[in-house]
Design an enzyme around this catalytic site. Sequence first.
Site, PDB file in Angstrom:
ATOM      1  N   TRP A 128       7.788   1.942  -0.879  1.00 11.80           N
ATOM      2  CA  TRP A 128       7.510   2.281   0.522  1.00 11.80           C
ATOM      3  C   TRP A 128       8.685   1.751   1.336  1.00 11.80           C
ATOM      4  O   TRP A 128       9.054   0.584   1.194  1.00 11.80           O
ATOM      5  CB  TRP A 128       6.196   1.637   0.949  1.00 11.80           C
ATOM      6  CG  TRP A 128       5.779   1.893   2.365  1.00 11.80           C
ATOM      7  CD1 TRP A 128       5.683   3.106   2.974  1.00 11.80           C
ATOM      8  CD2 TRP A 128       5.379   0.917   3.331  1.00 11.80           C
ATOM      9  NE1 TRP A 128       5.243   2.946   4.264  1.00 11.80           N
ATOM     10  CE2 TRP A 128       5.044   1.611   4.509  1.00 11.80           C
ATOM     11  CE3 TRP A 128       5.254  -0.470   3.319  1.00 11.80           C
ATOM     12  CZ2 TRP A 128       4.606   0.969   5.656  1.00 11.80           C
ATOM     13  CZ3 TRP A 128       4.815  -1.109   4.461  1.00 11.80           C
ATOM     14  CH2 TRP A 128       4.495  -0.401   5.619  1.00 11.80           C
ATOM     15  N   ASP A 219       0.989  -5.753  -3.089  1.00  8.41           N
ATOM     16  CA  ASP A 219       0.679  -5.048  -1.846  1.00  8.41           C
ATOM     17  C   ASP A 219      -0.309  -3.920  -2.128  1.00  8.41           C
ATOM     18  O   ASP A 219       0.046  -2.926  -2.764  1.00  8.41           O
ATOM     19  CB  ASP A 219       1.979  -4.495  -1.235  1.00  8.41           C
ATOM     20  CG  ASP A 219       1.713  -3.805   0.089  1.00  8.41           C
ATOM     21  OD1 ASP A 219       0.777  -4.225   0.795  1.00  8.41           O
ATOM     22  OD2 ASP A 219       2.436  -2.848   0.415  1.00  8.41           O
ATOM     23  N   LYS A 254      -6.266   2.818   5.517  1.00  5.97           N
ATOM     24  CA  LYS A 254      -6.603   4.105   4.879  1.00  5.97           C
ATOM     25  C   LYS A 254      -8.061   4.125   4.433  1.00  5.97           C
ATOM     26  O   LYS A 254      -8.776   5.083   4.689  1.00  5.97           O
ATOM     27  CB  LYS A 254      -5.713   4.376   3.669  1.00  5.97           C
ATOM     28  CG  LYS A 254      -4.310   3.829   3.774  1.00  5.97           C
ATOM     29  CD  LYS A 254      -3.371   4.708   4.566  1.00  5.97           C
ATOM     30  CE  LYS A 254      -2.093   3.947   4.849  1.00  5.97           C
ATOM     31  NZ  LYS A 254      -0.979   4.720   5.255  1.00  5.97           N
TER      32      LYS A 254
HETATM   33  C1  PLP Z   1       2.272   0.492   0.202  1.00  2.60           C
HETATM   34  C2  PLP Z   1       1.941   0.210   1.631  1.00  2.60           C
HETATM   35  N1  PLP Z   1       1.895  -1.049   2.049  1.00  2.60           N
HETATM   36  C3  PLP Z   1       1.589  -1.353   3.313  1.00  2.60           C
HETATM   37  C4  PLP Z   1       1.318  -0.377   4.235  1.00  2.60           C
HETATM   38  C5  PLP Z   1       1.043  -0.769   5.653  1.00  2.60           C
HETATM   39  O1  PLP Z   1      -0.282  -0.761   5.970  1.00  2.60           O
HETATM   40  P1  PLP Z   1      -0.725  -0.794   7.491  1.00  2.60           P
HETATM   41  O2  PLP Z   1      -0.580   0.587   8.010  1.00  2.60           O
HETATM   42  O3  PLP Z   1      -2.137  -1.283   7.439  1.00  2.60           O
HETATM   43  O4  PLP Z   1       0.160  -1.755   8.204  1.00  2.60           O
HETATM   44  C6  PLP Z   1       1.351   0.951   3.852  1.00  2.60           C
HETATM   45  C7  PLP Z   1       1.080   2.011   4.825  1.00  2.60           C
HETATM   46  O5  PLP Z   1       1.398   3.142   4.684  1.00  2.60           O
HETATM   47  C8  PLP Z   1       1.669   1.253   2.516  1.00  2.60           C
HETATM   48  O6  PLP Z   1       1.738   2.509   2.078  1.00  2.60           O
END
Ligand code: PLP
Length: 406
Positions: A128, A219, A254
């Site tokens: 990401w 994560d 999500k």
């Molecule tokens: C792998 C990953 N980690 C962290 C996040 C971040 O999450 P948040 O939107 O709750 O900050 C995302 C969001 O798309 C993600 O895909």
Amino acid sequence: MYQHVEAYAGDPILSLVETFKQDPRPNKINLSIGIYFDNEGKMPLPESVRVASERLGIKTQAYLPMEGHAGFREQLGQLMLGADNPALQAKRVAVVQTLGGSGALRLGADFIHRWFPNAKLHVSDPTWDNHRGIFMGAGFTVQTYPYYDAATIGVKFDEMCAYGVKFDEMCAYLQGLPENDVVLLHPCCHNPTGVDLSVEQWDTVLKIVAERKLIPFMDIAYMGFGDTFDSDAYAIRRAVDLNLPVFASCSFSKNMSLYGQRTGGLLVLAPTADEAELILGQMKLTVRRMYSSPPAQGGLTAYNVLSDADLSAQWQNEVYEMRDRIRAMRQKLYDVLSARQPEKDYSYFIRQRGMFSYTGLSVAQVHRLRDEFAIYVLDTGRLCIAGLNDSNIDTVANALATVFAE
Ligand SMILES: Cc1ncc(COP(=O)(O)O)c(C=O)c1O
């Protein structure tokens, strides 16, 4: 006065969403951003979350403590590690309510960089995009470890999930890392590839992490979308069982549709309860200096879902329905593409897990999809399967078949 300020080029994903919004074509389809849409193309609110937030109502909320709501933190610990996890009972886990998963990543990154300043971060190739940005923002040097194996796209495999990863190269890379370096891992639904490690591969990776005395930063933003809540948390729970210095960043964006409520948390496993207190204390200090306390509404809503046995069970089932809809869309893509091009193996679409698929589309093919078919996919070829539905799946599958046939 501000002439010397550098212009921000913009975030690649969010910029594409803006381009999409401005696209006048009525039949446009957005498969770029990581948001779950239902079969009507709407962002759903799970009924369990709706009931919980209605119970909460809208009233003046006092500030939460720096570390967040006590009940939310307790529930989060149990959801992630299992209700009767001995580490929780021994109070060896520091838990902080954070501003979504991103806030958890940044809080953990700040802590590690402050107390282990020489530690570097290693992320999967690819990962990401914002992992890199968040850790660099905290002062980290960021490197990549081998992960996705593009050469396996279109090749037949026997083992579900035991494909798509340059596993030997990944292990060799991890073997060479110095003590206390941080390895960012995706416990389930790898973003952006959808390619996960098998249980056996996790066991091997965690063994190396233990031997090399690395810090595993897990994560998890898609719990429940891969398989079951328990099996999606396998890597985190196994790392805790092995007593590794686990950091786990979690997001309810999500799976509870609490995107804008900024609801997530960070868990850190310490060797002793005293050390867990030290970690928590430093995290409270960071929070106090940065934003003082987390938002209340999302955390309390999640707490109301998780602390009520019926609502919690209902919520998990609702997430499984989302997971199953994503699986059905994967299957449909596979069926249409395989029927149109039987000589090719498109089974990667059904092997990958979670919201995203690394499609193997080249940049030129991605641009053709956008220009000719008004279908928006990231330049990397990442396609958000959760943006597909019964109304657009045939259009997308046929457009994909056309550009793949180039
Ligand atoms: C792998 C990953 N980690 C962290 C996040 C971040 O999450 P948040 O939107 O709750 O900050 C995302 C969001 O798309 C993600 O895909």
